[in-house]
Design a protein around this motif. Structure first.
Motif, PDB file in Angstrom:
ATOM      1  N   UNK A 270       0.836  -1.205   0.000  1.00 38.70           N
ATOM      2  CA  UNK A 270       0.000   0.000   0.000  1.00 38.70           C
ATOM      3  C   UNK A 270       0.869   1.252   0.000  1.00 38.70           C
ATOM      4  N   UNK A 271       2.018   1.192   0.643  1.00 35.71           N
ATOM      5  CA  UNK A 271       2.898   2.367   0.711  1.00 35.71           C
ATOM      6  C   UNK A 271       3.321   2.832  -0.681  1.00 35.71           C
ATOM      7  N   UNK A 272       3.420   1.915  -1.623  1.00 37.88           N
ATOM      8  CA  UNK A 272       3.767   2.294  -2.997  1.00 37.88           C
ATOM      9  C   UNK A 272       2.673   3.161  -3.606  1.00 37.88           C
ATOM     10  N   UNK A 273       1.423   2.763  -3.398  1.00 38.11           N
ATOM     11  CA  UNK A 273       0.298   3.502  -3.990  1.00 38.11           C
ATOM     12  C   UNK A 273       0.063   4.827  -3.270  1.00 38.11           C
ATOM     13  N   UNK A 274       0.527   4.939  -2.027  1.00 43.69           N
ATOM     14  CA  UNK A 274       0.438   6.215  -1.324  1.00 43.69           C
ATOM     15  C   UNK A 274       1.343   7.265  -1.961  1.00 43.69           C
ATOM     16  N   UNK A 275       2.405   6.797  -2.641  1.00 47.38           N
ATOM     17  CA  UNK A 275       3.397   7.715  -3.204  1.00 47.38           C
ATOM     18  C   UNK A 275       3.263   7.885  -4.717  1.00 47.38           C
ATOM     19  N   UNK A 276       2.398   7.122  -5.360  1.00 49.22           N
ATOM     20  CA  UNK A 276       2.253   7.191  -6.812  1.00 49.22           C
ATOM     21  C   UNK A 276       0.791   7.403  -7.191  1.00 49.22           C
ATOM     22  N   UNK A 277       0.563   8.345  -8.083  1.00 45.37           N
ATOM     23  CA  UNK A 277      -0.797   8.671  -8.479  1.00 45.37           C
ATOM     24  C   UNK A 277      -1.371   7.621  -9.418  1.00 45.37           C
ATOM     25  N   UNK A 278      -2.663   7.356  -9.254  1.00 41.59           N
ATOM     26  CA  UNK A 278      -3.340   6.353 -10.074  1.00 41.59           C
ATOM     27  C   UNK A 278      -3.228   6.688 -11.559  1.00 41.59           C
ATOM     28  N   UNK A 279      -3.422   7.960 -11.904  1.00 40.48           N
ATOM     29  CA  UNK A 279      -3.357   8.369 -13.310  1.00 40.48           C
ATOM     30  C   UNK A 279      -2.005   8.099 -13.926  1.00 40.48           C
ATOM     31  N   UNK A 280      -0.914   8.319 -13.157  1.00 41.94           N
ATOM     32  CA  UNK A 280       0.434   8.033 -13.669  1.00 41.94           C
ATOM     33  C   UNK A 280       0.604   6.541 -13.949  1.00 41.94           C
TER      34      UNK A 280
END
Length: 592
Positions: free
Chosen positions: A117-127
């Motif tokens: 989950x920490x990865x998705x906290x730092x990367x935007x879904x659109x990217x």
């Protein structure tokens, strides 16, 4: 906190295209045939100028009509055979590139699902979506047109050069004079465009993220009448993308124009020198025409060379962006124990500390024992660390210090899959899929029968509401479950957790959107279910947790109070203040 980093290869720099090697190996037979078809296509086509030479020479020699007609038929036959091989070339190479694109996209999504989950906290879904669409398309162009035209260019260049030298080495020398300048121009501009392409792809990711957020939050935008402002923001992002795209296009256009100019210079030299050689009789007119035809055939490979280099450069940049995700890996699991999913679960937190960032402390020195089949209520102010505590139990994040024990064994000694299979979790933010209500409830157990769906819906006090819908449990929900009210969403999520028949049940503020009467009915329905399960209930309402076997109060990441409802009231601390405040609020509501 979960620690992940770029995968290394013993200190050596990994070429971005190395990621594609397993896919190319898988389809090596088809790629081999594609290369063979490409070679045959070009070699056969390069015989056409020789036939044209013979036809012109025969015409000068006033050969018979039958001889010339024979050469014409040979010319047409070569063109037909070349066309057949060209079709086969495209059917193999381009189809393989589509298959690799399909496999690569599936592997990309599979890898995303494995990241913490920490990865998705730092990367935007659109990217992340842009990587799987626009960037992946650039990579596919390398595998399809890139490989096909590279082979085509090399074969055409080498074969045409061979025939040209056979006609006249002097003419060939003059024809190749511009080529060093063409190479310098191509490589110089490609280096400039590498940075431009990276900036363009990053901007596309920003546009994708903004569009995704706008569509997801369209109701908020309309509620606050901010359509014009959001359009203005998107227009600015689009204009920036246009400028970055134009920067790439200008450099690419300049490269093509430069190559065309240098090629034209070469033609001028050939016409001057070759014309003299025809006049002096050193070569025939047919040979001169054939030579110019070969030179014309070289023009496309040289221009295509710049285009192909541009494809490879864009693909390299895009694959580099994708590789940053593919090389991101969670910490390796150190599995030493097998979790018995049929036995009751004891839970213990031993000196657990946690922070989302290295120098941040969200939870500090948590010590807590929860025997199998008992219930724990967790209360505290917003931001005190309640959700973080239960997230550690489901291993959405890993502990920073200390350990969590399940049946006396470190939770990290079990697989993530085993741990999460025994847990039924109702998250603080309810998310429902755009599917039927029934399928949302049995999401964790897709093959579960409808009677179980109805049973868990009854327990969560949802069935009565859903039966009022025309399609009942087959009603298709809107995005994020927009068809349902906030309370109905939460009750659907509770049913989704219960249908798994988990050994550990986590309710993270999952009754906040229902009224107190419905809450009471849900808790009564859950009472029997909770008897055989270890249950953790996070709540702001005291009424939600007052019947739990144990209640803890978390303040600033620490357990400040611990005990039963009566014990904490007698303590007269923070819990008592919460209780008194909520009683006062209820009295005020009643007087109104």
């Amino acid at each position: 906190m979960q620690n992940f980093s770029l995968q290394k290869n013993k200190g050596k720099k990994i070429g971005e295209f190395n990621t594609l090697i397993p896919y190319l190996r898988k389809h090596k037979i088809a790629l081999l045939f594609g290369s063979i078809f490409t070679i045959f296509t070009n070699v056969i086509a390069l015989y056409s100028p020789l036939i044209l030479k013979q036809i012109i020479d025969f015409l000068q020699e006033k050969a018979s009509k039958e001889v010339i007609l024979e050469q014409v038929w040979i010319f047409l036959g070569i063109a037909f055979i070349s066309g057949v091989f060209k079709f086969a070339m495209r059917q193999t190479t381009v189809v393989v590139s589509r298959k690799i694109e399909f496999e690569f996209l599936n592997d990309y999504l599979k890898h995303l699902q494995s990241l913490p989950i920490s990865f998705f906290n730092k990367n935007r879904t659109g990217d992340l979506m842009a990587l799987g669409t626009n960037d992946l398309s650039s990579v596919r162009n390398v595998l399809g047109p890139g490989i096909m035209y590279t082979t085509n260019t090399l074969v055409t260049f080498c074969t045409a050069l061979y025939f040209m030298i056979g006609i006249s080495s002097t003419l060939t020398f003059f024809a190749l004079l511009p080529f060093p300048l063409m190479s310098i121009l191509t490589w110089s501009l490609i280096r400039v465009n590498h940075k431009n392409t990276a900036l363009k792809q990053e901007q596309f990711g920003r546009i994708n993220s903004t569009a995704q957020e706008n569509l997801s939050g369209i109701r908020v935008i309309k509620a606050y009448v901010q359509e014009a402002l959001e359009i203005q923001k998107f227009d600015k992002l689009s204009f920036d993308y246009l400028k970055k795209n134009m920067a790439v296009t200008i450099v690419s256009g300049g490269m093509h124009a430069g190559l065309a100019f240098l090629t034209a210079l070469g033609f001028c030299g050939i016409l001057w020198v070759g014309g003299k050689m025809v006049i002096t009789g050193e070569i025939t007119l047919g040979s001169f025409v054939a030579f110019n035809t070969y030179l014309t055939m070289l023009v496309w490979p040289m221009i295509a060379f710049g285009w192909v280099m541009n494809i490879f450069q864009q693909g390299y940049t895009s694959l580099g962006r994708i590789n940053k995700v593919l090389h991101t890996i969670p910490d390796e699991e150190n599995v030493t124990e097998k979790l018995d999913k049929n036995s009751p679960i004891d839970i213990e937190f031993k000196n657990v500390s946690f922070g989302y960032e290295p120098n941040e402390t969200v939870l500090q020195n948590i010590n807590l024992k929860l025997p199998a089949g008992t219930s724990l209520g967790i209360v505290g102010k917003i931001g005190s660390g309640k959700t973080s505590l239960v997230n550690l139990l489901s291993r959405l994040y890993e502990v920073g210090e200390g350990e969590i024990l399940l049946n006396g064994k470190n939770i990290q000694s079990y697989t993530l899959k085993d741990v999460r299979e025994i847990i039924g979790c109702v998250l603080q933010e309810t998310f429902l899929f755009s599917d039927s209500i029934a399928n949302n409830i049995r999401f964790g157990v897709p093959d579960e029968q409808m009677d179980k769906v109805l049973e868990t819906a009854e327990l969560s006090q949802l069935k009565e509401n859903i039966d009022e819908f025309p399609m009942k449990f087959e009603t298709i929900l809107g995005e994020r479950g927009i068809t349902l009210s906030g309370g109905q969403k939460q009750r659907t999520a509770i049913a989704r957790a219960l249908i798994k028949q988990p050994k550990v049940l986590i309710l993270d503020d999952s009754l906040s959107a229902v009224d107190t009467q419905t809450e009471d009915e849900i808790l009564k329905g859950l009472k029997k279910v909770m008897e055989s399960r270890t249950t953790l209930i996070v709540a702001h309402r005291i009424s939600t947790v007052q019947n739990c076997d144990k209640i803890i109060v978390i303040e600033e990441g620490k357990i400040s109070e611990e005990g039963t409802h009566e014990e904490l009231l007698n303590l007269g601390g923070t819990y008592f203040e919460f209780h008194e405040r909520q009683l006062l609020q209820e009295e005020l509501v009643e007087t109104e």
